[in-house]
Design a protein around this motif. Structure first.
Motif, PDB file in Angstrom:
ATOM      1  N   UNK A   1       0.844  -1.262  -0.091  1.00 49.07           N
ATOM      2  CA  UNK A   1       0.041   0.078  -0.082  1.00 49.07           C
ATOM      3  C   UNK A   1       0.908   1.247   0.083  1.00 49.07           C
ATOM      4  N   UNK A   2       2.004   1.103   0.763  1.00 43.52           N
ATOM      5  CA  UNK A   2       2.761   2.429   0.810  1.00 43.52           C
ATOM      6  C   UNK A   2       3.332   2.872  -0.506  1.00 43.52           C
ATOM      7  N   UNK A   3       3.914   1.883  -0.987  1.00 43.32           N
ATOM      8  CA  UNK A   3       4.584   2.027  -2.380  1.00 43.32           C
ATOM      9  C   UNK A   3       3.597   2.561  -3.353  1.00 43.32           C
TER      10      UNK A   3
ATOM     11  N   UNK B   1      17.880  11.962  -8.830  1.00 37.72           N
ATOM     12  CA  UNK B   1      17.435  11.054  -7.663  1.00 37.72           C
ATOM     13  C   UNK B   1      18.081   9.924  -7.468  1.00 37.72           C
ATOM     14  N   UNK B   2      18.256   9.205  -8.496  1.00 38.69           N
ATOM     15  CA  UNK B   2      19.019   8.036  -8.355  1.00 38.69           C
ATOM     16  C   UNK B   2      20.357   7.944  -7.641  1.00 38.69           C
ATOM     17  N   UNK B   3      21.015   9.333  -8.225  1.00 37.37           N
ATOM     18  CA  UNK B   3      22.483   9.342  -7.614  1.00 37.37           C
ATOM     19  C   UNK B   3      22.391   9.842  -6.423  1.00 37.37           C
ATOM     20  N   UNK B   4      21.448  10.585  -5.781  1.00 36.58           N
ATOM     21  CA  UNK B   4      21.196  11.035  -4.578  1.00 36.58           C
ATOM     22  C   UNK B   4      20.871  10.012  -3.713  1.00 36.58           C
ATOM     23  N   UNK B   5      20.249   8.818  -3.981  1.00 38.39           N
ATOM     24  CA  UNK B   5      19.919   7.847  -3.276  1.00 38.39           C
ATOM     25  C   UNK B   5      21.300   6.837  -3.357  1.00 38.39           C
TER      26      UNK B   5
ATOM     27  N   UNK C   1       7.158  12.962 -12.314  1.00 38.44           N
ATOM     28  CA  UNK C   1       7.309  11.879 -13.267  1.00 38.44           C
ATOM     29  C   UNK C   1       8.762  11.048 -12.750  1.00 38.44           C
ATOM     30  N   UNK C   2       9.778  11.759 -12.553  1.00 32.11           N
ATOM     31  CA  UNK C   2      10.951  11.374 -12.180  1.00 32.11           C
ATOM     32  C   UNK C   2      10.781  10.506 -10.692  1.00 32.11           C
ATOM     33  N   UNK C   3      10.104  11.201  -9.717  1.00 32.12           N
ATOM     34  CA  UNK C   3       9.853  10.433  -8.541  1.00 32.12           C
ATOM     35  C   UNK C   3       9.051   9.358  -8.607  1.00 32.12           C
ATOM     36  N   UNK C   4       8.132   9.199  -9.522  1.00 35.98           N
ATOM     37  CA  UNK C   4       7.373   7.865 -10.033  1.00 35.98           C
ATOM     38  C   UNK C   4       8.252   6.722 -10.269  1.00 35.98           C
ATOM     39  N   UNK C   5       9.299   7.294 -11.270  1.00 40.16           N
ATOM     40  CA  UNK C   5      10.138   6.170 -11.873  1.00 40.16           C
ATOM     41  C   UNK C   5      10.882   5.664 -10.574  1.00 40.16           C
ATOM     42  N   UNK C   6      11.495   6.365  -9.612  1.00 36.53           N
ATOM     43  CA  UNK C   6      12.135   5.620  -8.568  1.00 36.53           C
ATOM     44  C   UNK C   6      11.400   4.973  -7.837  1.00 36.53           C
ATOM     45  N   UNK C   7       9.974   5.256  -7.501  1.00 38.76           N
ATOM     46  CA  UNK C   7       9.380   4.539  -6.679  1.00 38.76           C
ATOM     47  C   UNK C   7       8.778   3.205  -7.524  1.00 38.76           C
TER      48      UNK C   7
ATOM     49  N   UNK D   1       9.838  -3.416  -7.810  1.00 36.29           N
ATOM     50  CA  UNK D   1      10.273  -4.578  -8.443  1.00 36.29           C
ATOM     51  C   UNK D   1       9.345  -4.894  -9.505  1.00 36.29           C
ATOM     52  N   UNK D   2       9.580  -6.008  -9.963  1.00 35.56           N
ATOM     53  CA  UNK D   2       8.923  -6.601 -11.230  1.00 35.56           C
ATOM     54  C   UNK D   2       7.561  -6.973 -10.946  1.00 35.56           C
ATOM     55  N   UNK D   3       6.734  -6.111 -11.428  1.00 38.52           N
ATOM     56  CA  UNK D   3       5.375  -6.113 -11.197  1.00 38.52           C
ATOM     57  C   UNK D   3       4.554  -5.954 -12.403  1.00 38.52           C
ATOM     58  N   UNK D   4       3.384  -6.385 -12.376  1.00 44.59           N
ATOM     59  CA  UNK D   4       2.402  -6.307 -13.459  1.00 44.59           C
ATOM     60  C   UNK D   4       1.981  -4.788 -13.567  1.00 44.59           C
ATOM     61  N   UNK D   5       2.762  -4.073 -14.646  1.00 38.94           N
ATOM     62  CA  UNK D   5       2.538  -2.521 -14.683  1.00 38.94           C
ATOM     63  C   UNK D   5       1.064  -1.837 -14.811  1.00 38.94           C
TER      64      UNK D   5
END
Length: 295
Positions: free
Chosen positions: A62-64, A107-111, A157-163, A168-172
């Protein structure tokens, strides 16, 4: 999968997705002529969730799902709808929002603590020069508020990409459907608070069949078909083969705006587009070229 070219049918499917995503900016503009922006966004995600949610198993926690729904729903589309409501033209919106690629990397680099590479600096400078050139010559096609909101949409949009990556590999498709619950709820609350129930009711009550078709196209064509087809292609081909094709989205966006809305393609606008797309191309294609080139 690795060295095979795209089959003609797969290439046509990819082109169809890119055409849907690019031309959707014109459809957004049409819908915004009849509905308040946050109301439109709330409707889009409501129909993306229902009735499909009755047939999809929840694919992540739910959180994701909530984080993705808020980032994409409120951050990306809430901002871009408000921006396109008189603050930026559809063609330019389709171009500027593509800087999400740089925000995603940042964002990926910051993480992860990864350092910026030289080609990324060059790519960012080119795209930044394009945005600066755009603002100097905009002449009403974009306001500072419109540019700021579109950049905020790119960040969402970028934040959504990271989230989504963390899911993981889910049904998009199921992921988009279930996360749309949170987007719809948040956008409805914002619409009530900022636009008011009277404006919402007037917009919905006055919407004709063409307006509802535009809303449903964004829900089903842009969200569900687009994500489903893109995920299907990524499952069958290397990401390095599919991802660069998204560089064509602004081409379709600016082309459709010129043909349908008669948005001008002045030399300054093409120069700005060339700079931004060059930066995006370097950012996307340089790593692939570097891997294929012998040391």
């Amino acid at each position: 999968m690795s060295g095979q070219p795209l089959k003609p049918s797969h290439a046509l499917l990819a082109l169809a997705v890119i055409a849907v995503w690019g031309t959707n900016f014109v459809i957004m503009k049409f819908a915004l002529g009849h509905l308040p922006p946050l109301t439109l966004a709330a409707l889009r995600f409501t129909f993306a969730a229902f009735p499909a949610i009755l047939f999809c198993r929840r694919p992540a926690g739910w959180g994701n799902l909530a984080a993705y729904g808020l980032s994409i729903g409120v951050g990306q589309f809430g901002c871009i709808y408000v921006a396109m409501n008189g603050h930026i033209s559809p063609g330019l919106a389709s171009l500027v929002i593509q800087v999400q690629a740089f925000f995603t990397i940042g964002l990926a680099m910051a993480l992860t603590g990864e350092r910026v590479k030289g080609f990324q600096v060059v790519a960012l400078l080119l795209a930044g020069a394009g945005l600066g050139w755009l603002m100097v010559h905009a002449n009403g096609d974009v306001t500072p508020l419109g540019l700021g909101l579109t950049l905020a949409a790119a960040l969402g949009w970028a934040g959504g990409n990271i989230i989504a990556r963390r899911a993981g590999r889910v049904n998009m498709v199921a992921y988009v459907v279930w996360s749309s619950l949170f987007a719809a709820a948040a956008l409805t609350a914002l619409a009530v608070a900022l636009e008011g129930p009277s404006a919402m009711a007037a917009g919905i009550g006055g919407a004709d069949a063409a307006t509802w078709a535009a809303v449903l196209w964004q829900s089903f064509g842009n969200s569900l078909f687009g994500y489903a087809a893109w995920a299907w292609l990524l499952a069958r081909h290397p990401a390095a083969m599919i991802s660069p094709l998204s560089l064509l989205v602004p081409v379709f966006g600016m082309g459709a705006s010129a043909l349908v809305l008669h948005e001008g393609l002045q030399p300054w606008k093409l120069t700005a587009a060339g700079l931004v797309l060059s930066g995006l191309a370097i950012n996307t294609l340089w790593p692939m070229w570097h891997r294929r080139t012998p040391a």
